[in-house]
Design a protein around this motif. Structure first.
Motif, short mmCIF file in Angstrom:
data_model
loop_
_atom_site.label_atom_id
_atom_site.label_comp_id
_atom_site.label_asym_id
_atom_site.label_seq_id
_atom_site.Cartn_x
_atom_site.Cartn_y
_atom_site.Cartn_z
N VAL A 127 0.83 -1.21 0.00
CA VAL A 127 0.00 0.00 0.00
C VAL A 127 0.87 1.26 0.00
CG1 VAL A 127 -1.62 1.36 1.39
CG2 VAL A 127 -2.01 -1.09 1.05
N TYR B 190 -6.93 -5.61 3.97
CA TYR B 190 -6.75 -4.53 3.00
C TYR B 190 -7.55 -4.75 1.72
CZ TYR B 190 -3.12 -1.99 5.50
OH TYR B 190 -2.44 -1.22 6.42
N ASN C 280 -9.21 -1.68 0.57
CA ASN C 280 -8.38 -0.47 0.55
C ASN C 280 -8.14 -0.05 -0.90
OD1 ASN C 280 -5.50 0.76 0.29
ND2 ASN C 280 -5.98 1.03 2.46
#
Length: 230
Positions: free
Chosen positions: A150, A194, A197
């Motif tokens: 990320v 995630y 995300n």
């Protein structure tokens, strides 16, 4: 009815993932979090070499936002990184990579004084080593290593060729990290915090062809390294 709604709201608040509650806004707050996260990483992986963590406004850095001094074993992070970090996991992603480089400064002659030369000669090799170690350090400390992907996807510059940057392309580094997590820590992907995300979703989008290469290697039990695409 009001009590029920209030109870649901409270439950939702406490069910949010930890990375949704990060509220660091100042350099001093960043320094406090760096100390806590950094020493947690060191202690959890039983790293017996001393390193310290410091925010600083002006310092030469290879990675623009963070670096480690080979002279005084200090991991530096610029406060300009604050808008790009959304959780302790993501801060740990930044620190754990530099911790690996810091550990390397203890290796070699003169108490590791010229260890930086190894990095200058083969930066891609040592960055890959640091990326893999960073995953392990984060898992040992209870952080989610997908945060490395990320953070890289937010901050990593995408050059056309490796030779222009003396480093592997960010797309390839992210895939190697994904491969390492998939191979060594499959439960993290199975219980993926995630998955929703937007930065991780973007990685999944841009890495589709490379992940197909990796999947093909697994399904056909192929040996050797994969040459990931640009």
């Amino acid at each position: 009815m009001k009590k029920y709604i209030f109870g649901v709201l409270i439950a939702m608040m406490f069910s949010l993932p930890a990375f949704a509650q990060w509220d660091v806004k100042t350099q001093q707050e960043l320094q406090t979090r760096m100390n806590e996260v950094g020493f947690n990483l060191l202690n959890s992986s039983r790293i017996e070499h001393r390193l310290i963590f410091k925010t600083i406004n002006r310092v030469y850095t290879r990675d623009m936002y963070s670096d480690v001094s080979s002279v005084n074993r200090t991991v530096w992070v610029k406060p300009e990184i604050i808008p790009y970090i959304d959780s302790d996991d993501e801060l740990a992603a930044v620190l754990s990579h530099q911790i690996s480089h810091g550990v390397d400064t203890y290796e070699g002659v003169f108490r590791g004084y010229i260890s930086i030369l190894n990095y200058w000669v083969a930066p891609s090799k040592y960055d890959e080593k640091a990326d893999m170690r960073a995953v392990d350090y984060m898992v040992n400390a209870g952080y989610n290593p997908l945060a490395i992907i990320v953070v890289m996807n937010k901050l990593g510059k995408q050059y056309r060729y490796d030779i222009l940057s003396n480093h592997d392309l960010i797309t390839r580094r992210m895939m190697k990290i994904y491969q390492h997590i998939y191979t060594k820590y499959p439960a993290i992907l199975a219980e993926n915090e995630y998955k929703d995300n937007i930065y991780y979703q973007n990685f999944l989008l841009t890495s589709r062809k490379n992940r197909l290469k990796f999947q093909n290697k697994i399904e056909n039990n192929q040996q050797g390294k994969i040459k990931y695409d640009y």
